[in-house]
Each structure stands twice: as structure tokens, then as C-alpha cells.
Design an enzyme around this catalytic site. Sequence first.
Site, PDB file in Angstrom:
ATOM      1  N   ASP A 129      -1.447  -4.465  -1.475  1.00 36.33           N
ATOM      2  CA  ASP A 129      -1.493  -5.590  -2.422  1.00 36.33           C
ATOM      3  C   ASP A 129      -1.293  -6.916  -1.700  1.00 36.33           C
ATOM      4  O   ASP A 129      -1.944  -7.909  -2.003  1.00 36.33           O
ATOM      5  CB  ASP A 129      -0.416  -5.431  -3.502  1.00 36.33           C
ATOM      6  N   ARG A 162      -2.694  11.121  -3.776  1.00 34.92           N
ATOM      7  CA  ARG A 162      -1.831  12.238  -4.149  1.00 34.92           C
ATOM      8  C   ARG A 162      -2.246  12.733  -5.525  1.00 34.92           C
ATOM      9  O   ARG A 162      -2.250  11.959  -6.485  1.00 34.92           O
ATOM     10  CB  ARG A 162      -0.369  11.785  -4.169  1.00 34.92           C
ATOM     11  N   ASP A 178       4.350  -3.832  -1.307  1.00 34.93           N
ATOM     12  CA  ASP A 178       3.125  -3.030  -1.183  1.00 34.93           C
ATOM     13  C   ASP A 178       2.188  -3.714  -0.196  1.00 34.93           C
ATOM     14  O   ASP A 178       1.648  -4.790  -0.473  1.00 34.93           O
ATOM     15  CB  ASP A 178       2.452  -2.895  -2.558  1.00 34.93           C
ATOM     16  N   THR A 225      -0.636  18.407  -8.780  1.00 33.85           N
ATOM     17  CA  THR A 225      -0.146  19.289  -7.707  1.00 33.85           C
ATOM     18  C   THR A 225       0.766  18.526  -6.730  1.00 33.85           C
ATOM     19  O   THR A 225       1.489  19.139  -5.948  1.00 33.85           O
ATOM     20  CB  THR A 225      -1.314  19.861  -6.893  1.00 33.85           C
TER      21      THR A 225
HETATM   22  N1  URA Z   1       3.587   1.684   0.823  1.00 39.04           N
HETATM   23  C1  URA Z   1       3.749   0.339   0.833  1.00 39.04           C
HETATM   24  O1  URA Z   1       2.782  -0.433   0.851  1.00 39.04           O
HETATM   25  N2  URA Z   1       5.021  -0.139   0.821  1.00 39.04           N
HETATM   26  C2  URA Z   1       6.104   0.642   0.808  1.00 39.04           C
HETATM   27  O2  URA Z   1       7.229   0.138   0.814  1.00 39.04           O
HETATM   28  C3  URA Z   1       5.911   2.047   0.801  1.00 39.04           C
HETATM   29  C4  URA Z   1       4.633   2.536   0.807  1.00 39.04           C
END
Ligand code: URA
Length: 209
Positions: free
Chosen positions: A203, A104, A200, A108
Site C-alpha cells: 500500500d 493464502r 503495509d 485451507t
Molecule cells: N506485510 C506488510 O506489508 N507489512 C507487515 O507489517 C507485514 C506483512
Amino acid sequence: MGKTIVLDHPLIQHKLTLIRDKNTGAKEFRELVEELSMLLAYEVTRDLPLQDVEIETPVCKATTKALSGKKIGVVPILRAGLGMVEGILKLIPAAKVGHVGVYRDPETLQPVEYFCKLPTDIAERDLILVDPMLATGGSAIASVKFLKDRGAQNIKLVCLVAAPEGIEAVQKAHPDVDIFVAAVDERLNDHGYIVPGLGDAGDRLFGTK
Ligand code: URA
């Protein structure tokens, strides 16, 4: 309007609980994402066309069914989508794999494609676009557009966990795309994380932070 199919098989729900747990480490997380992807792929491919084939069993000749050779492409959205590829390929080893990377633009706020490498014949393939988390829907919407711009005709989006906001956004932007998910969670929080979610996904798959 595209359909959203929630695949809540007991095995899927159980494995999802394990990956939601913050104490699940990267190795187990990766293995579970692979297994979940395989289970989702089983359902996503339910409508694959079949043809009659003549074979001989040890007992007699028989006419049985085999896949009629519909070409499939698996397209992970970088980077977390990579974790879903192996599980799907275990079930569909002949599928080709394309990759899409989107970020992203901080000014913008528009999604920008930074990587796109696809099979040359994507117009003839049924594409399975994969990303474990469907949060705002921004990456998925942009990725579907990149695929369509290159000729893709038939795209299914496959995610593990979705926020209602993401589903609604994808359905609105691409009503021809069906969405397959293992769970629809409550909402997005102020940081764009799905609640309760699993954190995430990238991760947790790759042990980064
Ligand atoms: N991307 C992720 O890895 N986890 C989320 O909760 C939202 C977007």
C-alpha cells in the site's frame, strides 16, 4: 541451518527510519525502497565469482578482475517485492527477472500460487528472492518451494524488515536459504503486521489502501 545476515550499515538504518515514518509519502517511500534494495544487493552479491581479465589502462597493460559471468535472477514476490527490483537491477543490469504471486486460501490457509513466470534457465541462476516484509514467512516459504520445484538450486531471500517468527519459519522450512535483512523487528501483532514495522509495504509503495 541457513544464515540470517542483518545489514545494518548507517545508510541502511537511516533510510529505514525514513520509510518507517508514517508521514513519508509514496514517492519518497518508493525511492527509498529502491535505494535500500541497491544497498542490500551490494552485500548480497559479495560472493560473486571473479576472473582475471587483460586490459590496457591509459598507462599500461594490466591484469584485473571482472565478474566471471555467473547468471543471476531477481524474483519479486508480488506485489510489494516489485518495489525492490529496480534498485537491484541498477547494480546487476544483466540479471533476469521472474515473478511469483502467492495468496493464502481463506479456507485451507495454505499458500496458493496464482502467478509464476520465471527465466527458463533458473536452475543455472543464483536467485535473489525479494519481498520487503518477512512477516509470518508463509509467502516466502511457498515462493522458495515454487522456485525449487522448477529447478532452482541457489536462492537467497532479501527483505527490508523481518519479524523473528518469519525468520525462524523460513530457516526451518528451507535451511539452505540465506536471509538478508536490513532490520529484525520485535514481533508480529494480532493482525500479522510487523511491530514496529512500516505498515503495509504494498500500500505504501503504490499509494493504495
Ligand atoms: N506485510 C506488510 O506489508 N507489512 C507487515 O507489517 C507485514 C506483512
